[in-house]
Design a protein around this motif. Structure first.
Motif, PDB file in Angstrom:
ATOM      1  N   GLN A  83     -31.507-116.352 106.109  1.00  0.00           N
ATOM      2  CA  GLN A  83     -31.163-115.743 107.390  1.00  0.00           C
ATOM      3  C   GLN A  83     -32.176-116.116 108.471  1.00  0.00           C
ATOM      4  O   GLN A  83     -31.809-116.416 109.608  1.00  0.00           O
ATOM      5  CB  GLN A  83     -31.079-114.222 107.250  1.00  0.00           C
ATOM      6  N   LEU A  84     -33.471-116.104 108.094  1.00  0.00           N
ATOM      7  CA  LEU A  84     -34.515-116.460 109.052  1.00  0.00           C
ATOM      8  C   LEU A  84     -34.388-117.911 109.484  1.00  0.00           C
ATOM      9  O   LEU A  84     -34.559-118.238 110.665  1.00  0.00           O
ATOM     10  CB  LEU A  84     -35.900-116.223 108.435  1.00  0.00           C
ATOM     11  N   THR A  85     -34.085-118.802 108.526  1.00  0.00           N
ATOM     12  CA  THR A  85     -33.893-120.214 108.857  1.00  0.00           C
ATOM     13  C   THR A  85     -32.733-120.388 109.831  1.00  0.00           C
ATOM     14  O   THR A  85     -32.830-121.140 110.808  1.00  0.00           O
ATOM     15  CB  THR A  85     -33.627-121.034 107.582  1.00  0.00           C
ATOM     16  N   HIS A  86     -31.645-119.670 109.561  1.00  0.00           N
ATOM     17  CA  HIS A  86     -30.471-119.741 110.446  1.00  0.00           C
ATOM     18  C   HIS A  86     -30.808-119.224 111.840  1.00  0.00           C
ATOM     19  O   HIS A  86     -30.442-119.851 112.856  1.00  0.00           O
ATOM     20  CB  HIS A  86     -29.323-118.929 109.850  1.00  0.00           C
ATOM     21  N   GLU A  87     -31.517-118.083 111.908  1.00  0.00           N
ATOM     22  CA  GLU A  87     -31.867-117.498 113.198  1.00  0.00           C
ATOM     23  C   GLU A  87     -32.840-118.387 113.962  1.00  0.00           C
ATOM     24  O   GLU A  87     -32.759-118.498 115.192  1.00  0.00           O
ATOM     25  CB  GLU A  87     -32.467-116.103 113.004  1.00  0.00           C
ATOM     26  N   ASN A  88     -33.773-119.024 113.232  1.00  0.00           N
ATOM     27  CA  ASN A  88     -34.716-119.930 113.888  1.00  0.00           C
ATOM     28  C   ASN A  88     -34.002-121.131 114.491  1.00  0.00           C
ATOM     29  O   ASN A  88     -34.317-121.563 115.604  1.00  0.00           O
ATOM     30  CB  ASN A  88     -35.782-120.405 112.892  1.00  0.00           C
ATOM     31  N   LYS A  89     -33.044-121.690 113.738  1.00  0.00           N
ATOM     32  CA  LYS A  89     -32.263-122.814 114.256  1.00  0.00           C
ATOM     33  C   LYS A  89     -31.460-122.382 115.481  1.00  0.00           C
ATOM     34  O   LYS A  89     -31.354-123.127 116.470  1.00  0.00           O
ATOM     35  CB  LYS A  89     -31.322-123.350 113.173  1.00  0.00           C
ATOM     36  N   ALA A  95     -37.372-108.177  89.412  1.00  0.00           N
ATOM     37  CA  ALA A  95     -37.964-109.386  89.994  1.00  0.00           C
ATOM     38  C   ALA A  95     -36.883-110.372  90.415  1.00  0.00           C
ATOM     39  O   ALA A  95     -36.973-111.012  91.476  1.00  0.00           O
ATOM     40  CB  ALA A  95     -38.920-110.031  89.004  1.00  0.00           C
ATOM     41  N   ASP A  96     -35.835-110.494  89.583  1.00  0.00           N
ATOM     42  CA  ASP A  96     -34.725-111.385  89.926  1.00  0.00           C
ATOM     43  C   ASP A  96     -34.012-110.905  91.183  1.00  0.00           C
ATOM     44  O   ASP A  96     -33.628-111.712  92.050  1.00  0.00           O
ATOM     45  CB  ASP A  96     -33.733-111.465  88.758  1.00  0.00           C
ATOM     46  N   GLN A  97     -33.830-109.598  91.279  1.00  0.00           N
ATOM     47  CA  GLN A  97     -33.179-109.045  92.465  1.00  0.00           C
ATOM     48  C   GLN A  97     -34.028-109.271  93.710  1.00  0.00           C
ATOM     49  O   GLN A  97     -33.514-109.627  94.777  1.00  0.00           O
ATOM     50  CB  GLN A  97     -32.916-107.550  92.265  1.00  0.00           C
ATOM     51  N   ASN A  98     -35.347-109.057  93.549  1.00  0.00           N
ATOM     52  CA  ASN A  98     -36.256-109.281  94.684  1.00  0.00           C
ATOM     53  C   ASN A  98     -36.261-110.751  95.098  1.00  0.00           C
ATOM     54  O   ASN A  98     -36.322-111.069  96.293  1.00  0.00           O
ATOM     55  CB  ASN A  98     -37.668-108.829  94.326  1.00  0.00           C
ATOM     56  N   GLN A  99     -36.212-111.651  94.107  1.00  0.00           N
ATOM     57  CA  GLN A  99     -36.187-113.077  94.410  1.00  0.00           C
ATOM     58  C   GLN A  99     -34.916-113.456  95.155  1.00  0.00           C
ATOM     59  O   GLN A  99     -34.946-114.216  96.125  1.00  0.00           O
ATOM     60  CB  GLN A  99     -36.299-113.891  93.117  1.00  0.00           C
ATOM     61  N   ALA A 100     -33.780-112.891  94.681  1.00  0.00           N
ATOM     62  CA  ALA A 100     -32.507-113.168  95.352  1.00  0.00           C
ATOM     63  C   ALA A 100     -32.522-112.626  96.780  1.00  0.00           C
ATOM     64  O   ALA A 100     -32.040-113.279  97.712  1.00  0.00           O
ATOM     65  CB  ALA A 100     -31.359-112.547  94.559  1.00  0.00           C
ATOM     66  N   LEU A 101     -33.100-111.427  96.945  1.00  0.00           N
ATOM     67  CA  LEU A 101     -33.196-110.829  98.283  1.00  0.00           C
ATOM     68  C   LEU A 101     -34.093-111.669  99.184  1.00  0.00           C
ATOM     69  O   LEU A 101     -33.777-111.897 100.356  1.00  0.00           O
ATOM     70  CB  LEU A 101     -33.734-109.404  98.174  1.00  0.00           C
ATOM     71  N   LEU A 102     -35.212-112.136  98.613  1.00  0.00           N
ATOM     72  CA  LEU A 102     -36.137-112.966  99.380  1.00  0.00           C
ATOM     73  C   LEU A 102     -35.473-114.269  99.823  1.00  0.00           C
ATOM     74  O   LEU A 102     -35.636-114.707 100.972  1.00  0.00           O
ATOM     75  CB  LEU A 102     -37.379-113.266  98.551  1.00  0.00           C
ATOM     76  N   GLU A 103     -34.717-114.883  98.930  1.00  0.00           N
ATOM     77  CA  GLU A 103     -34.013-116.121  99.274  1.00  0.00           C
ATOM     78  C   GLU A 103     -32.975-115.878 100.372  1.00  0.00           C
ATOM     79  O   GLU A 103     -32.807-116.701 101.271  1.00  0.00           O
ATOM     80  CB  GLU A 103     -33.335-116.695  98.028  1.00  0.00           C
ATOM     81  N   GLU A 104     -32.295-114.727 100.291  1.00  0.00           N
ATOM     82  CA  GLU A 104     -31.296-114.398 101.310  1.00  0.00           C
ATOM     83  C   GLU A 104     -31.956-114.182 102.671  1.00  0.00           C
ATOM     84  O   GLU A 104     -31.455-114.652 103.695  1.00  0.00           O
ATOM     85  CB  GLU A 104     -30.537-113.132 100.894  1.00  0.00           C
ATOM     86  N   VAL A 105     -33.101-113.471 102.657  1.00  0.00           N
ATOM     87  CA  VAL A 105     -33.836-113.224 103.903  1.00  0.00           C
ATOM     88  C   VAL A 105     -34.330-114.537 104.497  1.00  0.00           C
ATOM     89  O   VAL A 105     -34.233-114.774 105.710  1.00  0.00           O
ATOM     90  CB  VAL A 105     -35.011-112.258 103.665  1.00  0.00           C
ATOM     91  N   ASN A 106     -34.871-115.416 103.636  1.00  0.00           N
ATOM     92  CA  ASN A 106     -35.356-116.719 104.110  1.00  0.00           C
ATOM     93  C   ASN A 106     -34.226-117.547 104.714  1.00  0.00           C
ATOM     94  O   ASN A 106     -34.411-118.228 105.722  1.00  0.00           O
ATOM     95  CB  ASN A 106     -36.007-117.493 102.958  1.00  0.00           C
TER      96      ASN A 106
END
Length: 258
Positions: A77-83, A64-75
């Protein structure tokens, strides 16, 4: 709560249950030795089960911790790409100023605010003089470089509250919220002076880059729409071209706020 604490809690609850059950059996049977062995065996069995459960639970937590870290990393990246995408949509790729759609949107927004609040709004259109000659004599790459440099000079020589956008080709808008005629003219003179330092070629082939500009002021006069302001500055620009280029043109009818 860590795993050891959970072990202790779970184990204590099971031990109390087992001890109660065995103490009842011991009273009934009187066989304390066998009851003690049974208690030890069942306790060891129980600890094994608890350990297996906690190992499984710990693995799930780590996943779950790994998935949370992955989710935060994806978010992230998405924020950066959206900007990045938003910046690309709002800015002209070559010159770095606002895109056509974004500057027109800004003109409309500022026009509405000026009409509602009774404030002043200056709008200027700038066009590069003899741009076709630049492309024909020095090449389109050099023409692109000139446009890029002009875009930077426009941004460098306006106020922080002003907005610069590329209307199309070699035409640019400068939107100056709150500026009166005197302030707008001062900004345009500064812009034109900075652009006049751009020179192409060498020796007898030196070509000095110049621009022409038309501007108007939306203040006391209520225009029917922001489109009317664009038409006004376009006519002012054409007049500047007809009268010799390399000049700023604003008609007295537009000069409403001093």
């Amino acid at each position: 709560m860590n795993i050891n604490q959970m072990k202790t809690i779970v184990a204590n609850e099971h031990i109390e249950s087992i001890c109660f059950e065995l103490s009842t059996q011991m009273k009934d049977q009187g066989d304390y030795k066998e009851a003690y062995k049974e208690l030890v065996n069942r306790y060891q069995w129980m600890i094994g089960k608890v350990n297996d459960f906690l190992i499984h639970l710990n693995a799930q937590w780590e996943e779950a911790d790994q998935n949370q870290a992955l989710l935060e990393e994806v978010n992230e990246q998405l924020t950066h790409e959206n900007k990045k995408l938003l910046h690309q949509c709002n800015h002209d790729e070559l010159t770095g100023v606002f895109s056509r759609s974004r500057i027109i949107e800004a003109i409309e927004d500022e026009f509405v605010l000026a009409m509602e609040n009774g404030g002043s709004l200056a709008l200027a259109m700038i066009d590069l003089d003899d741009f076709k000659t630049i492309n024909d004599r020095f090449g389109h790459l050099e023409g692109d470089r000139v446009l890029e440099e002009i875009g930077q000079l426009l941004k460098d020589n306006v106020r922080q509250s002003d907005m610069v956008g590329r209307y199309g080709g070699d035409e640019f808008f400068i939107l100056m919220p709150g500026a009166n005629s005197k302030e707008a003219r001062k900004i345009l003179d500064r812009v034109m002076d900075s652009i006049s330092h751009i020179k192409l070629g060498q020796g007898d082939e030196v070509f000095q880059v110049t621009v022409s500009s038309g501007y108007c002021i939306c203040g006391k006069k209520e225009y029917d729409s922001f489109h009317e302001m664009i038409q006004k500055v376009d006519r002012g620009l054409l007049k500047a071209k007809r009268e010799g280029k390399n000049r700023v043109m604003g008609e007295e009818a537009f000069d409403l706020v001093h």
